[in-house]
Design a protein around this motif. Structure first.
Motif, PDB file in Angstrom:
ATOM      1  N   ALA A  31       0.850  -1.200   0.000  1.00 45.06           N
ATOM      2  CA  ALA A  31       0.000   0.000   0.000  1.00 45.06           C
ATOM      3  C   ALA A  31       0.880   1.243   0.000  1.00 45.06           C
ATOM      4  O   ALA A  31       1.843   1.328   0.752  1.00 45.06           O
ATOM      5  N   PRO A  32       0.560   2.234  -0.860  1.00 41.52           N
ATOM      6  CA  PRO A  32       1.362   3.469  -0.909  1.00 41.52           C
ATOM      7  C   PRO A  32       1.107   4.340   0.313  1.00 41.52           C
ATOM      8  O   PRO A  32      -0.042   4.522   0.730  1.00 41.52           O
ATOM      9  N   ILE A  33       2.191   4.831   0.915  1.00 41.60           N
ATOM     10  CA  ILE A  33       2.076   5.686   2.101  1.00 41.60           C
ATOM     11  C   ILE A  33       2.727   7.030   1.787  1.00 41.60           C
ATOM     12  O   ILE A  33       3.915   7.085   1.486  1.00 41.60           O
ATOM     13  N   GLN A  34       1.941   8.082   1.845  1.00 43.12           N
ATOM     14  CA  GLN A  34       2.449   9.433   1.611  1.00 43.12           C
ATOM     15  C   GLN A  34       2.415  10.207   2.927  1.00 43.12           C
ATOM     16  O   GLN A  34       1.367  10.655   3.376  1.00 43.12           O
ATOM     17  N   VAL A  35       3.601  10.314   3.534  1.00 42.09           N
ATOM     18  CA  VAL A  35       3.705  10.964   4.842  1.00 42.09           C
ATOM     19  C   VAL A  35       3.917  12.463   4.626  1.00 42.09           C
ATOM     20  O   VAL A  35       4.939  12.883   4.100  1.00 42.09           O
ATOM     21  N   LEU A  36       2.927  13.260   5.015  1.00 38.79           N
ATOM     22  CA  LEU A  36       3.040  14.710   4.902  1.00 38.79           C
ATOM     23  C   LEU A  36       3.646  15.313   6.162  1.00 38.79           C
ATOM     24  O   LEU A  36       4.355  16.310   6.087  1.00 38.79           O
ATOM     25  N   ASN A  37       3.352  14.693   7.288  1.00 33.64           N
ATOM     26  CA  ASN A  37       3.873  15.190   8.570  1.00 33.64           C
ATOM     27  C   ASN A  37       4.524  14.016   9.302  1.00 33.64           C
ATOM     28  O   ASN A  37       3.815  13.133   9.804  1.00 33.64           O
ATOM     29  N   PRO A  38       5.853  13.977   9.334  1.00 32.36           N
ATOM     30  CA  PRO A  38       6.527  12.833   9.985  1.00 32.36           C
ATOM     31  C   PRO A  38       6.246  12.758  11.473  1.00 32.36           C
ATOM     32  O   PRO A  38       6.461  11.713  12.084  1.00 32.36           O
ATOM     33  N   TYR A  39       5.746  13.831  12.094  1.00 29.85           N
ATOM     34  CA  TYR A  39       5.433  13.822  13.514  1.00 29.85           C
ATOM     35  C   TYR A  39       4.011  13.345  13.785  1.00 29.85           C
ATOM     36  O   TYR A  39       3.617  13.173  14.937  1.00 29.85           O
ATOM     37  N   ASN A  40       3.240  13.132  12.716  1.00 24.87           N
ATOM     38  CA  ASN A  40       1.871  12.637  12.860  1.00 24.87           C
ATOM     39  C   ASN A  40       1.589  11.676  11.706  1.00 24.87           C
ATOM     40  O   ASN A  40       1.139  12.086  10.629  1.00 24.87           O
ATOM     41  N   LEU A  41       1.856  10.395  11.925  1.00 24.45           N
ATOM     42  CA  LEU A  41       1.713   9.383  10.878  1.00 24.45           C
ATOM     43  C   LEU A  41       0.277   8.912  10.699  1.00 24.45           C
ATOM     44  O   LEU A  41      -0.052   8.330   9.655  1.00 24.45           O
ATOM     45  N   ARG A  42      -0.569   9.146  11.675  1.00 24.68           N
ATOM     46  CA  ARG A  42      -1.906   8.542  11.657  1.00 24.68           C
ATOM     47  C   ARG A  42      -2.702   8.887  10.398  1.00 24.68           C
ATOM     48  O   ARG A  42      -3.285   7.990   9.761  1.00 24.68           O
ATOM     49  N   PRO A  43      -2.783  10.137   9.951  1.00 24.27           N
ATOM     50  CA  PRO A  43      -3.572  10.426   8.739  1.00 24.27           C
ATOM     51  C   PRO A  43      -3.042   9.680   7.518  1.00 24.27           C
ATOM     52  O   PRO A  43      -3.838   9.153   6.721  1.00 24.27           O
ATOM     53  N   ALA A  44      -1.714   9.636   7.340  1.00 22.41           N
ATOM     54  CA  ALA A  44      -1.152   8.953   6.177  1.00 22.41           C
ATOM     55  C   ALA A  44      -1.442   7.462   6.233  1.00 22.41           C
ATOM     56  O   ALA A  44      -1.727   6.828   5.203  1.00 22.41           O
ATOM     57  N   LEU A  45      -1.377   6.878   7.435  1.00 21.04           N
ATOM     58  CA  LEU A  45      -1.643   5.436   7.572  1.00 21.04           C
ATOM     59  C   LEU A  45      -3.116   5.120   7.342  1.00 21.04           C
ATOM     60  O   LEU A  45      -3.465   4.084   6.767  1.00 21.04           O
ATOM     61  N   LEU A  46      -4.014   6.016   7.772  1.00 21.95           N
ATOM     62  CA  LEU A  46      -5.450   5.814   7.514  1.00 21.95           C
ATOM     63  C   LEU A  46      -5.737   5.820   6.016  1.00 21.95           C
ATOM     64  O   LEU A  46      -6.493   4.982   5.501  1.00 21.95           O
ATOM     65  N   ASP A  47      -5.148   6.757   5.316  1.00 22.81           N
ATOM     66  CA  ASP A  47      -5.347   6.813   3.861  1.00 22.81           C
ATOM     67  C   ASP A  47      -4.821   5.534   3.198  1.00 22.81           C
ATOM     68  O   ASP A  47      -5.477   4.981   2.301  1.00 22.81           O
TER      69      ASP A  47
END
Length: 244
Positions: A31-47
């Motif tokens: 699954a592709p993971i696009q981390v916009l904020n390395p201090y908050n991974l939760r939104p990227a992992l949900l997507d």
């Protein structure tokens, strides 16, 4: 009534361990993971998790995700570790066939235990064979040493017997020598009386008598010295053990 499935947003918390595990799990799934904020991974992992569930066209993928997290927590609690291996398609099919009645993890664990047990039994058999081989050689060496010690004792005893015989022989030779000397003296005295020897002849007879006595004494002394030297050498060295 069936229990309603907890939505992904409610299931995924901000627990750092859970986020780290989910990131690794999603990456293994592709699954592709696009981390916009390395201090908050939760939104990227949900997507990324939604992308995986939508692509599978089945809500079962969410159930599998939750089940994988429960297995991870259970393994951690019991001290189990997850090991990643690369298998060829043929081996993967064979493993799937072996895992029809149990899970893949249980099948792999059973196979490893069987293999470890086989090597333990084989190693024990090899160790026993080595110990038996060493014991046989030790017993053989001990038997040879005992035999050599007995032979040495026999030789020492035989040597002592020979020494006693030599001593008796020397005494007998000394007695014979002195009897011969006495006989020669008696003959010389008779010769002096019957033949009326001159002073020069008497001197020559006495010289022969003394020479004969010195000769036999030297012979006895040389024989005794040689026998003692041979006895000393054989007693110190003993029998030489044969090479095996």
């Amino acid at each position: 009534m069936a229990r309603s499935e907890i939505p992904l947003e409610d299931w995924l918390t901000n627990d750092q361990e859970m986020l780290t595990w989910l990131e690794q799990h999603l990456r293994r799934k592709g699954a592709p993971i696009q981390v916009l904020n390395p201090y908050n991974l939760r939104p990227a992992l949900l997507d990324a998790a939604h992308y995986l569930i939508i692509n599978s066209s089945s809500q079962k993928e969410l159930m599998n995700l939750k089940a994988a997290w429960r297995r991870y927590k259970s393994d951690k609690k019991h001290g189990n570790q997850v090991v990643q291996v690369r298998l060829s398609p043929r081996v993967k099919r064979q493993l799937a066939n072996l895992s029809k009645r149990t899970s893949v993890s249980e099948t792999v664990e059973r196979l490893i235990k069987e293999e470890v047990g086989y090597f333990k039994d084989r190693n024990a058999a090899i160790q026993n064979a080595i110990q038996e081989h060493i014991q046989r050689h030790e017993e053989s060496a001990a038997g040879k040493l005992d035999h050599l010690q007995k032979e040495r004792s026999k030789l020492i005893f035989h040597n002592e017997e020979l020494q006693a015989e030599l001593s008796e022989t020397q005494k007998e030779m000394s007695n014979i020598l002195f009897r011969l000397v006495e006989l020669e003296v008696a003959l010389n005295i008779q010769a002096e009386e019957s033949l009326e020897l001159t002073p020069d002849e008497k001197q020559e007879a006495l010289h022969r008598h003394q020479s004969l006595l010195d000769y036999f004494r030297k012979q006895l002394k040389a024989t005794a010295s040689l026998a003692q030297a041979e006895n000393h050498s054989s007693t110190n060295q003993g029998p030489r053990p044969q090479k095996t």
